[in-house]
Design a protein around this motif. Sequence first.
Motif, PDB file in Angstrom:
ATOM      1  N   ALA A  27       0.834  -1.199   0.000  1.00  0.00           N
ATOM      2  CA  ALA A  27       0.000   0.000   0.000  1.00  0.00           C
ATOM      3  C   ALA A  27       0.866   1.244   0.000  1.00  0.00           C
ATOM      4  O   ALA A  27       1.998   1.215   0.486  1.00  0.00           O
ATOM      5  N   ASP A  28       0.330   2.302  -0.571  1.00  0.00           N
ATOM      6  CA  ASP A  28       0.995   3.596  -0.495  1.00  0.00           C
ATOM      7  C   ASP A  28       1.044   4.088   0.943  1.00  0.00           C
ATOM      8  O   ASP A  28       1.763   5.020   1.257  1.00  0.00           O
ATOM      9  N   LEU A  31       1.102   2.567   7.178  1.00  0.00           N
ATOM     10  CA  LEU A  31       0.249   2.094   8.261  1.00  0.00           C
ATOM     11  C   LEU A  31      -0.646   0.949   7.796  1.00  0.00           C
ATOM     12  O   LEU A  31      -0.744  -0.104   8.439  1.00  0.00           O
ATOM     13  N   LEU A  32      -1.289   1.154   6.638  1.00  0.00           N
ATOM     14  CA  LEU A  32      -2.164   0.117   6.095  1.00  0.00           C
ATOM     15  C   LEU A  32      -1.387  -1.138   5.772  1.00  0.00           C
ATOM     16  O   LEU A  32      -1.854  -2.259   5.984  1.00  0.00           O
ATOM     17  N   ILE A 107      -8.428   2.254  12.796  1.00  0.00           N
ATOM     18  CA  ILE A 107      -7.451   1.670  11.875  1.00  0.00           C
ATOM     19  C   ILE A 107      -7.935   0.284  11.430  1.00  0.00           C
ATOM     20  O   ILE A 107      -7.811  -0.090  10.258  1.00  0.00           O
ATOM     21  N   MET A 109     -11.002  -0.728  11.178  1.00  0.00           N
ATOM     22  CA  MET A 109     -12.107  -0.581  10.230  1.00  0.00           C
ATOM     23  C   MET A 109     -11.569  -0.379   8.816  1.00  0.00           C
ATOM     24  O   MET A 109     -11.969  -1.062   7.874  1.00  0.00           O
ATOM     25  N   TYR A 110     -10.613   0.547   8.663  1.00  0.00           N
ATOM     26  CA  TYR A 110     -10.105   0.818   7.317  1.00  0.00           C
ATOM     27  C   TYR A 110      -9.140  -0.244   6.822  1.00  0.00           C
ATOM     28  O   TYR A 110      -9.013  -0.442   5.607  1.00  0.00           O
ATOM     29  N   THR A 111      -8.467  -0.934   7.726  1.00  0.00           N
ATOM     30  CA  THR A 111      -7.637  -2.055   7.274  1.00  0.00           C
ATOM     31  C   THR A 111      -8.545  -3.121   6.655  1.00  0.00           C
ATOM     32  O   THR A 111      -8.247  -3.651   5.584  1.00  0.00           O
ATOM     33  N   ASP A 113     -11.515  -2.596   5.315  1.00  0.00           N
ATOM     34  CA  ASP A 113     -12.015  -2.038   4.044  1.00  0.00           C
ATOM     35  C   ASP A 113     -10.962  -2.152   2.944  1.00  0.00           C
ATOM     36  O   ASP A 113     -11.267  -2.496   1.803  1.00  0.00           O
ATOM     37  N   PHE A 114      -9.725  -1.850   3.315  1.00  0.00           N
ATOM     38  CA  PHE A 114      -8.625  -1.875   2.355  1.00  0.00           C
ATOM     39  C   PHE A 114      -8.375  -3.295   1.842  1.00  0.00           C
ATOM     40  O   PHE A 114      -8.300  -3.528   0.627  1.00  0.00           O
ATOM     41  N   PHE A 116     -10.362  -5.769   1.860  1.00  0.00           N
ATOM     42  CA  PHE A 116     -11.514  -6.181   1.064  1.00  0.00           C
ATOM     43  C   PHE A 116     -11.440  -5.595  -0.354  1.00  0.00           C
ATOM     44  O   PHE A 116     -11.690  -6.294  -1.343  1.00  0.00           O
ATOM     45  N   ALA A 117     -11.054  -4.343  -0.446  1.00  0.00           N
ATOM     46  CA  ALA A 117     -10.940  -3.710  -1.767  1.00  0.00           C
ATOM     47  C   ALA A 117      -9.839  -4.384  -2.600  1.00  0.00           C
ATOM     48  O   ALA A 117      -9.987  -4.559  -3.815  1.00  0.00           O
ATOM     49  N   LEU A 118      -8.750  -4.776  -1.950  1.00  0.00           N
ATOM     50  CA  LEU A 118      -7.692  -5.507  -2.668  1.00  0.00           C
ATOM     51  C   LEU A 118      -8.246  -6.816  -3.232  1.00  0.00           C
ATOM     52  O   LEU A 118      -7.913  -7.212  -4.361  1.00  0.00           O
ATOM     53  N   GLU A 121     -10.127  -6.147  -6.311  1.00  0.00           N
ATOM     54  CA  GLU A 121      -9.214  -5.899  -7.441  1.00  0.00           C
ATOM     55  C   GLU A 121      -8.781  -7.211  -8.086  1.00  0.00           C
ATOM     56  O   GLU A 121      -8.760  -7.331  -9.314  1.00  0.00           O
TER      57      GLU A 121
ATOM     58  N   MET B 109     -19.946   0.539  11.446  1.00  0.00           N
ATOM     59  CA  MET B 109     -18.986  -0.228  10.659  1.00  0.00           C
ATOM     60  C   MET B 109     -19.710  -1.252   9.788  1.00  0.00           C
ATOM     61  O   MET B 109     -19.481  -1.336   8.582  1.00  0.00           O
ATOM     62  N   ALA B 136     -12.949  -1.449  -8.417  1.00  0.00           N
ATOM     63  CA  ALA B 136     -12.120  -2.053  -7.359  1.00  0.00           C
ATOM     64  C   ALA B 136     -10.874  -1.208  -7.119  1.00  0.00           C
ATOM     65  O   ALA B 136     -10.499  -0.948  -5.966  1.00  0.00           O
ATOM     66  N   VAL B 140      -9.760   0.707  -3.527  1.00  0.00           N
ATOM     67  CA  VAL B 140      -8.453   0.610  -2.857  1.00  0.00           C
ATOM     68  C   VAL B 140      -7.941   2.017  -2.565  1.00  0.00           C
ATOM     69  O   VAL B 140      -7.532   2.329  -1.436  1.00  0.00           O
ATOM     70  N   THR B 143      -9.834   3.776   0.312  1.00  0.00           N
ATOM     71  CA  THR B 143      -9.466   3.360   1.681  1.00  0.00           C
ATOM     72  C   THR B 143      -8.079   3.887   2.059  1.00  0.00           C
ATOM     73  O   THR B 143      -7.863   4.270   3.205  1.00  0.00           O
TER      74      THR B 143
END
Lengths: 320, 320
Positions: A27-28, A31-32, A107, A109-111, A113-114, A116-118, A121, B109, B136, B140, B143
Amino acid sequence: MKLKMMYSFLNSDINIIEKKLEETIQADSLLLKQASLHTLQAGGKRIRPVFVLLAGKFGHYDINVMKNVAVALELIHMASLVHDDVIDDADLRRGQPTVKAKWDNKIAMYTGDFVFALALELMANLDRAEAHKILADTMVEVTVGEIQQIRDKYRFNQNLRDYLRRIKRKTALLIAASCQIGAIAADVEEAIHRKLYRFGYYVGMSYQITDDILDFVAKEEELGKPAGSDLLQGNITAPALFALENAANRIEIEKVHEKMESADIQSIITLIKQSGAIEKSVELSDRYLSKALAILEELPANKAKKTLKDIARFIGRRKF
Amino acid sequence: MKLKMMYSFLNSDINIIEKKLEETIQADSLLLKQASLHTLQAGGKRIRPVFVLLAGKFGHYDINVMKNVAVALELIHMASLVHDDVIDDADLRRGQPTVKAKWDNKIAMYTGDFVFALALELMANLDRAEAHKILADTMVEVTVGEIQQIRDKYRFNQNLRDYLRRIKRKTALLIAASCQIGAIAADVEEAIHRKLYRFGYYVGMSYQITDDILDFVAKEEELGKPAGSDLLQGNITAPALFALENAANRIEIEKVHEKMESADIQSIITLIKQSGAIEKSVELSDRYLSKALAILEELPANKAKKTLKDIARFIGRRKF
């Protein structure tokens, strides 16, 4: 026999999956990346990827197609665990601090989400509309299941049906989807991939019931978290429900509350063990396992089928 | 002219979208249904569905295809707002209590997860692999943007580039994706849908900068939340960043902290307004708006193009 030994013929593909899992979690955001890698490296049985691959063996198996699906399904599972730990206020999973414990709920929650989005993809590489529909439907059910779990916390007057509906959504449907989507990715014919779905569903039910039994009977070092964690967190599972059928037990078990400490639950665990509830739960798990094995009989004979049978037996009867 | 008047020729289709939005938010869980409906009924400009539909007008527009995409994009936006309010500890949005305020962070959430999964279910009806890939990838980035927003909170030494990167991910990319996916759903040729994507991106940037300006200059009853909320929550936006360029202002603005009350921020709002930062922010927004309008010139002339121009101008210069 160890789980990994059962699918040793898939070893090189499993290694590809592990590598792809690590590669994907980039990830860019440092933290993520750290939070996601932390979850990934906490381990897990990688049961969903294994089911994806084995289901693919009933059709035209191409690891370059299969790996995206296998990794996606594991990531979706991981994402749901990260969110799950927020709900359960869980500090430990697999012996490691959870994301919400090591960082915080936001963190986490967004981890989730992240990750899941991966997964989405990766899934987007699969040009099978049916597979996307199945996955999306599953995700809706999974979230409904999570909300039901919140609603049913410390609700001691729930029945076995509430529990079964909850674990169906929480666990069984995603395992079923793993089997079916793995098959669809390999162009397995409909009659077969539908059976694989049902196999996955029954195995998933058996798997979760076993998991819920182990929470009472396994040792802390095997579980990677304190025994009785489910009940402490207010999650009323099969063993507790069977024990609640007895009025005297009920009085004791209903004493479990949100502020209770781990040490105080020991006598209730003992009571549940002595009530015969564990045996009844094993029976329940076995009924689902039998159904899973029966469906397998209807599938064409091959190495994958034999392996699915070994795995189903293992995860339905495992000790940890 | 009011926003809705600009696309009045789409009215019957917009009504279909509103109806479909309500229909989609149905759940086996009463709690999920209530929380989701609550968010839906709080309103919103429905800018993303409008962009989906207008982009579709450049191709073979079929409302039965378009409506799924339009509703999906709005639901994804809604889901991200619900999670966003958890991060921002926001109690009000559009004058209504947020899900996290009316229920709690955990319910918020899963409401977000649920609404997002519903969106995926609708998207699964669209048999265009490219559209799924774009969506997708966007998720990413969204998030990652949310995590950056957490990281950058109360970080007064960030620069304009940090801010622009954040609002790109937070807002502009999903609006860009709405335009492009809407076009792809209508089989618009690649050269055109790529331009629509860029149009959406520039409009989205202008839109978010305007939003961030309004947070300082609009009245509480127009905003549906107290003025200066962004800064109070630690979100450093364009007006604050321009004001921070002056050393004396910087000393005052850096006094903003997590525990600060709404009343205490009034003098800082006044200071930012008097610093010329609002004018600089308007200029910044206008630069993006000009780029959006320039790309529009390259598109074939039709009613949708004219409407996109009107909307772009409106949302880049709106007063609330």
